[in-house]
Design a protein around this motif. Structure first.
Motif, PDB file in Angstrom:
ATOM      1  N   GLU A   1       0.831  -1.207   0.000  1.00  0.00           N
ATOM      2  CA  GLU A   1       0.000   0.000   0.000  1.00  0.00           C
ATOM      3  C   GLU A   1       0.862   1.253   0.000  1.00  0.00           C
ATOM      4  O   GLU A   1       0.570   2.214  -0.699  1.00  0.00           O
ATOM      5  N   SER A   2       1.963   1.246   0.765  1.00  0.00           N
ATOM      6  CA  SER A   2       2.799   2.449   0.830  1.00  0.00           C
ATOM      7  C   SER A   2       3.925   2.397  -0.212  1.00  0.00           C
ATOM      8  O   SER A   2       4.809   3.228  -0.196  1.00  0.00           O
ATOM      9  N   LYS A   3       3.887   1.426  -1.103  1.00  0.00           N
ATOM     10  CA  LYS A   3       4.905   1.266  -2.145  1.00  0.00           C
ATOM     11  C   LYS A   3       6.316   1.334  -1.556  1.00  0.00           C
ATOM     12  O   LYS A   3       7.213   1.957  -2.110  1.00  0.00           O
ATOM     13  N   ASP A   4       6.472   0.725  -0.399  1.00  0.00           N
ATOM     14  CA  ASP A   4       7.764   0.690   0.278  1.00  0.00           C
ATOM     15  C   ASP A   4       8.529  -0.518  -0.249  1.00  0.00           C
ATOM     16  O   ASP A   4       8.513  -1.600   0.330  1.00  0.00           O
ATOM     17  N   TYR A   5       9.187  -0.309  -1.400  1.00  0.00           N
ATOM     18  CA  TYR A   5       9.832  -1.422  -2.101  1.00  0.00           C
ATOM     19  C   TYR A   5      10.884  -2.105  -1.236  1.00  0.00           C
ATOM     20  O   TYR A   5      10.993  -3.334  -1.211  1.00  0.00           O
ATOM     21  N   ALA A   6      11.667  -1.275  -0.510  1.00  0.00           N
ATOM     22  CA  ALA A   6      12.766  -1.829   0.272  1.00  0.00           C
ATOM     23  C   ALA A   6      12.251  -2.760   1.374  1.00  0.00           C
ATOM     24  O   ALA A   6      12.691  -3.905   1.489  1.00  0.00           O
TER      25      ALA A   6
ATOM     26  N   ARG B   1       4.960  -1.929  -8.168  1.00  0.00           N
ATOM     27  CA  ARG B   1       5.470  -1.195  -9.334  1.00  0.00           C
ATOM     28  C   ARG B   1       4.551  -1.325 -10.534  1.00  0.00           C
ATOM     29  O   ARG B   1       4.743  -0.672 -11.551  1.00  0.00           O
TER      30      ARG B   1
ATOM     31  N   PHE C   1       1.897  -0.244 -11.983  1.00  0.00           N
ATOM     32  CA  PHE C   1       0.834   0.722 -12.220  1.00  0.00           C
ATOM     33  C   PHE C   1       1.201   1.580 -13.417  1.00  0.00           C
ATOM     34  O   PHE C   1       2.364   1.774 -13.719  1.00  0.00           O
TER      35      PHE C   1
ATOM     36  N   ASP D   1      -3.600   0.225 -11.396  1.00  0.00           N
ATOM     37  CA  ASP D   1      -2.631   0.021 -10.322  1.00  0.00           C
ATOM     38  C   ASP D   1      -2.919  -1.325  -9.682  1.00  0.00           C
ATOM     39  O   ASP D   1      -3.886  -1.483  -8.944  1.00  0.00           O
TER      40      ASP D   1
ATOM     41  N   LEU E   1      -3.055  -1.627  -5.772  1.00  0.00           N
ATOM     42  CA  LEU E   1      -4.081  -0.879  -5.032  1.00  0.00           C
ATOM     43  C   LEU E   1      -4.699  -1.817  -3.994  1.00  0.00           C
ATOM     44  O   LEU E   1      -5.643  -2.543  -4.280  1.00  0.00           O
TER      45      LEU E   1
ATOM     46  N   PHE F   1       1.447   7.994   2.808  1.00  0.00           N
ATOM     47  CA  PHE F   1       2.157   8.422   1.600  1.00  0.00           C
ATOM     48  C   PHE F   1       2.936   7.218   1.102  1.00  0.00           C
ATOM     49  O   PHE F   1       2.960   6.180   1.760  1.00  0.00           O
ATOM     50  N   TYR F   2       3.566   7.358  -0.078  1.00  0.00           N
ATOM     51  CA  TYR F   2       4.390   6.269  -0.592  1.00  0.00           C
ATOM     52  C   TYR F   2       5.834   6.481  -0.176  1.00  0.00           C
ATOM     53  O   TYR F   2       6.308   7.606  -0.112  1.00  0.00           O
ATOM     54  N   GLU F   3       6.502   5.373   0.095  1.00  0.00           N
ATOM     55  CA  GLU F   3       7.901   5.431   0.502  1.00  0.00           C
ATOM     56  C   GLU F   3       8.651   4.601  -0.520  1.00  0.00           C
ATOM     57  O   GLU F   3       8.658   3.373  -0.445  1.00  0.00           O
ATOM     58  N   ILE F   4       9.244   5.251  -1.543  1.00  0.00           N
ATOM     59  CA  ILE F   4       9.644   4.449  -2.696  1.00  0.00           C
ATOM     60  C   ILE F   4      11.125   4.135  -2.799  1.00  0.00           C
ATOM     61  O   ILE F   4      11.497   3.270  -3.571  1.00  0.00           O
ATOM     62  N   LEU F   5      11.978   4.827  -2.028  1.00  0.00           N
ATOM     63  CA  LEU F   5      13.411   4.577  -2.235  1.00  0.00           C
ATOM     64  C   LEU F   5      14.192   4.757  -0.934  1.00  0.00           C
ATOM     65  O   LEU F   5      13.991   5.727  -0.206  1.00  0.00           O
ATOM     66  N   ASP F   6      15.080   3.783  -0.679  1.00  0.00           N
ATOM     67  CA  ASP F   6      16.012   3.901   0.437  1.00  0.00           C
ATOM     68  C   ASP F   6      17.252   4.596  -0.104  1.00  0.00           C
ATOM     69  O   ASP F   6      17.903   4.076  -1.005  1.00  0.00           O
TER      70      ASP F   6
ATOM     71  N   ARG G   1      14.892   8.210   3.415  1.00  0.00           N
ATOM     72  CA  ARG G   1      13.982   7.642   2.416  1.00  0.00           C
ATOM     73  C   ARG G   1      13.414   8.735   1.526  1.00  0.00           C
ATOM     74  O   ARG G   1      13.268   9.885   1.954  1.00  0.00           O
TER      75      ARG G   1
ATOM     76  N   LYS H   1       0.351   9.381  -8.802  1.00  0.00           N
ATOM     77  CA  LYS H   1      -0.600   8.981  -9.833  1.00  0.00           C
ATOM     78  C   LYS H   1      -0.724  10.055 -10.913  1.00  0.00           C
ATOM     79  O   LYS H   1      -0.874   9.754 -12.086  1.00  0.00           O
TER      80      LYS H   1
ATOM     81  N   LYS I   1       3.240  10.527 -12.743  1.00  0.00           N
ATOM     82  CA  LYS I   1       3.980   9.279 -12.647  1.00  0.00           C
ATOM     83  C   LYS I   1       5.317   9.329 -13.369  1.00  0.00           C
ATOM     84  O   LYS I   1       6.352   8.997 -12.800  1.00  0.00           O
TER      85      LYS I   1
ATOM     86  N   GLU J   1       8.867   9.005 -11.557  1.00  0.00           N
ATOM     87  CA  GLU J   1       9.649   7.776 -11.762  1.00  0.00           C
ATOM     88  C   GLU J   1      11.017   8.085 -12.359  1.00  0.00           C
ATOM     89  O   GLU J   1      12.019   7.482 -11.961  1.00  0.00           O
TER      90      GLU J   1
END
Lengths: 393, 214
Positions: A189-194, A217, A219, A264, A267, B82-87, B181, B190, B193, B197
């Motif tokens: 949900e939070s797109k926390d890939y790590a 990823r 989406f 997505d 989602l 929120f989204y957390e996308i990168l370390d 992060r 969204k 994007k 990205e």
């Protein structure tokens, strides 16, 4: 003791004039679309039993609900969501009604938010529920209605679709305890890939862990489906879900949304009562989704009437920021009745308002005061009723 | 459309982020010569807003900033959406439970008191352990609380463990690992994007490059 008589509680506020107009305007635009599609309005109570919202997967975090007890000690809440009350109403009051049921609402909901987070605890929501129907036709109807409702407010929105069954099916393939599953769902949900990677590293690697890893990823546009097919191919149920989604996406392309329509696959909403297609919409003016909905085929069974259902709720307050401002009404005419002519003045006002004009009545003792007031207020014309030849305003 | 807006935590994360942005090929002249300005352009497509850590989360959550660079410590404490996308790899440290040397924090059934700047993190940690502890929020040097006898232990950020040692405390257990992060507002990801990205990919490549150099 501090006296709070002059303030409103944290998280709620008064809404005045111009903001009121915008909100009513959006309400009218949304509900106009709902009515034009054969939906009928229902009004549910502002307070409900806690139990309505405490059922299993559909549960709303209890710290987010405003609670009290009724005169017999039963726990009641200010409604935090509208779908469960409508599911209750449909299952009980409308148990024998012909189906499908098409219901809409335009009401406020209450959530206790973090203090000083800048969010409102009271928000206005307008939405529809289509109960007792499943399949592509029902899904299309509700999503198209959502698109029309949004388009009635703003041209610049994005709509994304997903499906709750994807994650559910994938998670079942993995040896996960409920709290591990919830942890992974949160990471998606939070797109926390790590962190998602870390959680999955603890499990033996299979095609399913790779699929879940890829989920957040996945989406974007139609290309997402071809990517997803690679891991869904190994399972007939997953492939079927994906084919259904693709069918829905392609049907919706017909609406001419272009790149404003997105998919997505990650989602996975906190509100876990969804069982099929889920969708959300975004606008530039607002940092969160302005419309959310989906299919919830299991919720009605909790209220004793199993039936498929799909619906959505739009955030009226957020959409109100997207419609053009309207100036509050300034009357065209101020009617002042001289001493002894007060009633005649009211009769003139009645005649003028029946003709469709906006008229204010002077409450001042003298004509001079009335004229000064009209100048301040911006009222162009003052009519004095004093028995002399009647002036046509 | 306005440039992508990035909320950046002032101080140490700011310096590291600056180095990362430059390594990713962004022109950070304005940021190097910022003076007292708080909103700084980086090329035409990016704008940087300097904030305190917790405020970066708030701005991103409300969508007035699309992106943010914040420590995982702030994220864990904030409980935001929120989204957390990168370390980003830098700002590495950990949350740890520490107690005075020679005491056994987990022994006995008497209620324990824990001092911390991070009550939410602490609450979740002990909830997961099934322990009922009393949490006291401290704003400054948390190490003082057990020294003065207010608490049995602390939950705090530990880098080298030097401060703990000098105050007679020793780490008992790690609570969570921390690093900087990249976070993104849910609607922004969204609505924008491609831009986001592309930006995240450039940063990720720079992170990998930096890790390779180490």
């Amino acid at each position: 003791m501090k006296n709070y008589a002059k303030s409103t509680p944290e998280g709620v506020r008064d809404i005045l004039f111009e903001e009121c107009l915008r909100r009513r305007d959006v309400s009218e635009r949304l509900t106009g679309v709902f009515r034009s599609r054969g939906y009928n309005e229902v009004i549910t109570p502002g307070i409900e039993y806690y139990d309505v919202f405490a059922a299993g997967d559909a549960a709303i975090p209890q710290e987010e609900m405003y609670k009290a007890t009724d005169s017999r000690g039963r726990l009641i809440v200010l409604r935090p969501d509208l779908t469960p009350p409508i599911a209750r109403l449909a299952s009980v009051r409308l148990a024998d009604a012909d189906r499908p049921l098409r219901l809409y609402y335009d009401q406020t909901v209450y959530r206790s938010r973090r203090e000083l987070s800048g969010r409102n605890d009271e928000t206005a929501q307008a939405g529809i529920e289509l109960l007792g129907a499943s399949g592509l036709r029902a899904d299309l109807e509700v999503i198209c209605c959502a698109v029309d409702a949004l388009a009635a407010c703003t041209k610049r929105f994005r709509l994304e679709i997903g499906d709750a069954r994807l994650f559910r099916a994938l998670a079942e393939k993995l040896p996960l305890a409920p709290d591990e599953r919830e942890n992974i769902r949160q990471k998606i949900e939070s797109k926390d890939y790590a962190a998602l990677g870390d959680a999955l590293d603890a499990l033996p690697e299979t095609v399913w862990t790779r699929a879940i890893r890829a989920l957040p990823r996945l989406f974007g546009g139609v290309e997402v489906f071809s990517e997803a097919e690679r891991f869904c191919a190994a399972d007939p149920a997953l492939s079927a879900t994906l084919r259904e989604m693709r069918g829905l996406y392609e049907s919706l392309s017909w609406l001419g949304l272009g790149d404003r329509l997105m998919v997505d696959l990650g989602l996975v909403q906190r509100n876990d009562y969804y069982t099929g297609v889920v969708f959300s919409a975004y606008v530039e003016e607002h940092g969160d989704a302005v419309l959310m909905g989906g299919r919830y085929d299991d919720l009605l069974a909790r209220f004793g009437q199993p039936m498929p259902a799909i619906g959505f709720a739009a955030d009226v307050d957020a959409l109100a920021k997207t419609v053009p401002a309207r100036e509050p009404v300034v009357p065209e005419v101020l009617v002042h009745g001289a001493a002894g002519y007060e009633l005649l003045a009211q009769r003139m006002i009645r005649r003028l308002t029946r003709e469709g004009r906006t008229v204010e009545s002077s409450v001042f003792e003298t004509e001079e005061e009335a004229r000064r007031y009209a100048a301040r207020r911006g009222i162009a014309k003052v009519v004095v009723v004093d028995g002399k030849a009647e002036v046509e305003p | 459309m306005r440039p992508l807006r990035l909320a950046l935590t002032k101080g140490r994360l700011e310096k590291n982020t600056l180095a990362l942005l430059e390594s990713a090929g962004f022109d950070c002249t304005a940021l190097r010569e910022k003076g007292r300005r708080l909103v700084l352009p980086v090329g035409d497509a990016l704008e940087i807003v300097l904030t305190k850590a917790a405020d970066a989360v708030t701005y991103v959550e409300h969508g007035v900033c699309d992106l943010g660079v914040v420590g995982k410590d702030t994220i864990l404490e904030s409980d935001g959406h929120f989204y957390e996308i990168l370390d980003l790899g830098f700002g590495r440290c950990r949350f740890a439970l520490a107690a005075p040397k020679g005491t056994d924090f987990f022994s006995g059934y008497a209620e324990k008191t824990v001092a911390t700047k991070y009550p939410n993190v602490t609450r979740r940690y002990f909830d997961a352990k099934g322990m009922d502890v009393r949490i006291v929020k401290i704003e400054g040097s948390v190490e003082l609380a057990p020294l003065l006898g207010l608490s049995d232990g602390i939950v705090d950020i530990v880098e080298t463990g030097e401060t703990l040692r000098e105050n007679g405390l020793c780490p008992i257990e790690d609570v969570a690992q921390i690093s900087a992060r990249l976070i993104v507002n849910t609607a922004s990801l969204k609505l924008r994007k491609k831009e986001i990205e592309t930006f995240a990919d450039r940063l990720e490549a720079a992170v990998k490059k930096q890790e390779g150099e180490k």
